[in-house]
Design a protein around this motif. Structure first.
Motif: not given
Length: 87
Positions: A7-13, A15-18, A21-26
């Protein structure tokens, strides 16, 4: 109770994907803002705004007269200097 490692790994992944996405938009926004066409449009709008009120469409006669006077003064100065140099 502590979350399981998966669950920690999935949450971290997630968060990294989000973050990606934010960086790609920027980056997309920066590329758009730095493109020559966008810069040219922005400068043209700024220049038009100096001579025409963009909200009302009315000419700004004081600014137009200032520029016309400056151009006329430069032409007269150039003509006088050429006249003096030729004598």
């Amino acid at each position: 109770m502590t979350p399981s490692p998966s669950k920690e790994t999935a949450a971290l992944e997630a968060e990294m994907e989000a973050t990606r996405e934010r960086l790609a938009g920027t980056i997309d926004q920066l590329v758009h803002r730095a493109s020559p066409k966008t810069i040219a449009r922005r400068e043209i709008t700024s220049l038009k705004g100096y001579f025409v009120d963009l909200q009302t469409g009315q000419p700004r006669t004081t600014n137009i007269l200032k520029v016309a006077g400056g151009v006329l003064g430069a032409v007269v100065l150039f003509a006088v200097v050429r006249k003096l140099a030729s004598d």
